[in-house]
Write a protein that holds these residues in place. Structure first.
Motif, short mmCIF file in Angstrom:
data_model
loop_
_atom_site.label_atom_id
_atom_site.label_comp_id
_atom_site.label_asym_id
_atom_site.label_seq_id
_atom_site.Cartn_x
_atom_site.Cartn_y
_atom_site.Cartn_z
N ILE A 61 0.80 -1.17 0.17
CA ILE A 61 -0.11 0.00 -0.08
C ILE A 61 0.94 1.08 0.02
O ILE A 61 0.53 1.98 -0.95
N ILE A 65 1.02 4.03 -3.02
CA ILE A 65 0.60 5.67 -2.77
C ILE A 65 2.01 6.41 -2.99
O ILE A 65 1.72 7.74 -3.71
N ALA A 79 -5.52 4.72 2.48
CA ALA A 79 -4.95 3.36 2.51
C ALA A 79 -5.88 2.36 3.37
O ALA A 79 -6.32 2.73 4.43
N SER A 98 4.35 -0.98 7.39
CA SER A 98 3.13 -0.17 6.44
C SER A 98 2.92 0.98 7.23
O SER A 98 2.83 2.18 6.52
N LEU A 102 3.75 4.93 5.68
CA LEU A 102 2.56 5.79 5.54
C LEU A 102 3.05 7.00 6.22
O LEU A 102 2.68 8.22 5.79
N ASN A 114 -5.04 6.65 7.01
CA ASN A 114 -4.48 5.31 7.29
C ASN A 114 -5.62 4.57 7.63
O ASN A 114 -6.07 4.78 9.02
#
Length: 170
Positions: A61, A65, A79, A98, A102, A114
């Motif tokens: 993810i 992005i 996300a 992750s 982010l 998120n």
């Protein structure tokens, strides 16, 4: 013990509709579909346009992005995914990496909500994903919208180009 409620900020309003990319991992398809329903409803209620792309898992993810942030014209990102604790430490790696990725993208200026769920079991995921329940997909979309609004609020004034009219040329 007193009950604690969650406060929800009012939905931001926009003069120009934001363009948002939803990046979702459908690893747990039913959970992802519920999250998508909540996110799309929130974006549409704010007048935002949106596109959706799928990636294999939560670790992909942030990369998706980042690609879109550098190469496309989106105002923000949502996300969505779900990581359920298993028998190994892989859960910790996926959750931490992750989330960290982010956060780093956000610190670069990407407006990201998120909505990657990190839960102990499927029951927790179902409760959090349900658009009529905790609606974490809608919450992630709302977070992205608030960051877009903040970015627009603090955007520098546009500077014109060319000559200033009315100047004395003598």
């Amino acid at each position: 013990m007193a009950s604690i409620t969650h406060y929800t900020l009012p939905r931001p309003e926009f003069d120009e509709a934001p363009k948002v990319l939803i990046v979702v991992s459908p690893y747990y398809k039913e959970i992802a579909d519920a999250q998508l329903a909540g996110a799309r409803a929130e974006l549409e209620a704010a007048g935002a346009t949106h596109e959706t792309v799928e990636v294999p898992g939560a670790l992909e993810i942030p990369t998706a992005i980042r690609i879109a942030y550098r190469q496309a014209d989106f105002d923000g990102f949502v996300a969505l995914g779900c990581v359920i604790r298993g028998e190994t430490t892989h859960y910790d790696t996926v959750c931490n990496d992750s989330s960290r990725a982010l956060q780093l993208l956000g610190l670069e200026g990407a407006c990201i909500g998120n909505g990657i769920l990190t839960v102990e079991n499927l029951d927790q995921a179902i409760v959090r994903a349900d658009a009529q329940g905790q609606n974490k997909g809608g919450g992630a979309a709302a977070a992205a919208l608030h960051l877009i609004a903040l970015t627009r609020k603090f955007a520098p004034a546009a500077k014109g180009i060319g000559f200033k009219a009315g100047g004395d040329l003598s």
